[in-house]
Design a protein around this motif. Structure first.
Motif, PDB file in Angstrom:
ATOM      1  N   SER A 163      28.065  29.110  43.405  1.00 12.27           N
ATOM      2  CA  SER A 163      26.986  28.971  44.378  1.00 12.27           C
ATOM      3  C   SER A 163      27.588  28.769  45.760  1.00 12.27           C
ATOM      4  O   SER A 163      28.779  28.441  45.896  1.00 12.27           O
ATOM      5  N   ASN A 164      26.756  28.966  46.798  1.00 14.82           N
ATOM      6  CA  ASN A 164      27.183  28.747  48.188  1.00 14.82           C
ATOM      7  C   ASN A 164      28.484  29.461  48.533  1.00 14.82           C
ATOM      8  O   ASN A 164      29.386  28.892  49.156  1.00 14.82           O
ATOM      9  N   PHE A 165      28.578  30.707  48.122  1.00 21.38           N
ATOM     10  CA  PHE A 165      29.732  31.563  48.417  1.00 21.38           C
ATOM     11  C   PHE A 165      31.042  31.055  47.813  1.00 21.38           C
ATOM     12  O   PHE A 165      32.126  31.438  48.250  1.00 21.38           O
ATOM     13  N   LYS A 166      30.944  30.198  46.819  1.00 18.83           N
ATOM     14  CA  LYS A 166      32.130  29.756  46.072  1.00 18.83           C
ATOM     15  C   LYS A 166      31.945  30.220  44.635  1.00 18.83           C
ATOM     16  O   LYS A 166      31.160  29.640  43.878  1.00 18.83           O
ATOM     17  N   TYR A 167      32.632  31.305  44.285  1.00 17.75           N
ATOM     18  CA  TYR A 167      32.432  31.924  42.984  1.00 17.75           C
ATOM     19  C   TYR A 167      33.752  32.038  42.230  1.00 17.75           C
ATOM     20  O   TYR A 167      34.828  32.114  42.833  1.00 17.75           O
ATOM     21  N   ARG A 168      33.648  32.057  40.928  1.00 22.26           N
ATOM     22  CA  ARG A 168      34.829  32.152  40.068  1.00 22.26           C
ATOM     23  C   ARG A 168      34.464  32.923  38.815  1.00 22.26           C
ATOM     24  O   ARG A 168      33.294  32.994  38.441  1.00 22.26           O
ATOM     25  N   PRO A 195      22.136  22.883  39.239  1.00 19.28           N
ATOM     26  CA  PRO A 195      21.013  23.438  39.987  1.00 19.28           C
ATOM     27  C   PRO A 195      21.504  24.311  41.140  1.00 19.28           C
ATOM     28  O   PRO A 195      22.389  23.927  41.904  1.00 19.28           O
ATOM     29  N   GLY A 196      20.929  25.531  41.237  1.00 19.19           N
ATOM     30  CA  GLY A 196      21.307  26.440  42.305  1.00 19.19           C
ATOM     31  C   GLY A 196      22.446  27.380  41.948  1.00 19.19           C
ATOM     32  O   GLY A 196      22.709  28.323  42.688  1.00 19.19           O
ATOM     33  N   GLU A 197      23.134  27.151  40.840  1.00 13.18           N
ATOM     34  CA  GLU A 197      24.233  28.027  40.456  1.00 13.18           C
ATOM     35  C   GLU A 197      23.696  29.343  39.902  1.00 13.18           C
ATOM     36  O   GLU A 197      22.633  29.401  39.289  1.00 13.18           O
ATOM     37  N   THR A 198      24.473  30.402  40.134  1.00 15.17           N
ATOM     38  CA  THR A 198      24.123  31.705  39.587  1.00 15.17           C
ATOM     39  C   THR A 198      25.221  32.175  38.655  1.00 15.17           C
ATOM     40  O   THR A 198      26.380  31.777  38.783  1.00 15.17           O
ATOM     41  N   ILE A 199      24.830  33.009  37.715  1.00 16.77           N
ATOM     42  CA  ILE A 199      25.804  33.668  36.837  1.00 16.77           C
ATOM     43  C   ILE A 199      25.531  35.169  36.906  1.00 16.77           C
ATOM     44  O   ILE A 199      24.398  35.603  36.733  1.00 16.77           O
ATOM     45  N   THR A 200      26.550  35.915  37.253  1.00 19.72           N
ATOM     46  CA  THR A 200      26.417  37.356  37.455  1.00 19.72           C
ATOM     47  C   THR A 200      27.160  38.096  36.350  1.00 19.72           C
ATOM     48  O   THR A 200      28.368  37.949  36.200  1.00 19.72           O
TER      49      THR A 200
END
Length: 201
Positions: A163-168, A195-200
């Motif tokens: 989230s917030n442009f911090k992805y791994r 909360p607010g995290e995304t999974i792509t």
């Protein structure tokens, strides 16, 4: 006499070209219909609730292919999400994709873990798989109340999480393709989404 022979030859070439063009147009039309049928099996609505939003897009390299995704509302608290890629391209891959999606629709059910579902799908795909096709896929079950994400990977690319442009990349077992062997070498793993995290996928 020469002119008559040339005209006859030209006429035959024109007839032949018209037939080829007609067959190509028919094949193109059939592929377009196949694409519409294939896309109709995939979800075409965004699944949004107050807790979760699911957004998906498919851009096939050809008219039809083997990429797919789906999601299933298991119960009020749990949603299953799957993404996959069939070996090969074109009509054979599209047909195997349809079979794979049907398997997931049949086997996703309450109180099953992702690895259990993938093993059942693998058994169904392996049976009578004379073309020796296979599928990579990633299956996750999200608990919308707790944020717990239980997942199993079958040879697919790992998802990206953050989230917030911090992805791994999600650290997960690579697993093995489905449909290639009688047994599915997949394991269940868990993380908790904040909360607010995304999974792509």
């Amino acid at each position: 006499m020469v002119s008559h022979a040339l005209n006859k030859r030209t006429y035959k070439l024109l007839v032949s070209e018209i037939q080829v063009n007609s067959e190509q147009a028919k094949a193109k039309t059939e592929l377009e219909v196949a694409k519409e049928i294939q896309l109709a099996t995939l979800p075409n609505e965004i699944a949004s609730t107050k807790d979760v939003e699911i957004v998906a897009e498919l851009r096939a390299a050809k008219e039809v292919g083997g990429d797919f995704y789906d999601y299933f509302q298991i119960d009020d608290d749990h949603t299953a999400i799957v993404i996959g890629d069939i070996s090969g391209k074109g009509v054979p891959a599209a047909m195997f994709m349809m079979k794979t999606i049907t398997c997931f629709k049949n086997f996703v059910a309450p109180n099953k873990t992702p690895s259990q579902i993938l093993k059942e799908v693998n058994a169904a795909l392996y049976d009578n798989n004379h073309m020796q096709m296979f599928v990579t896929c990633f299956l996750a079950i999200l608990n919308k109340k707790t944020g717990e994400l239980e997942f199993a990977n079958a040879g697919h690319n790992p998802p990206v999480i953050g989230s917030n442009f911090k992805y791994r990349f999600l650290k997960c077992n690579a697993g093995f393709i489905l449909g290639g062997l009688q047994d599915a070498f997949v394991i269940d793993e868990k993380i908790t989404l904040q909360p607010g995290e995304t999974i792509t996928l």
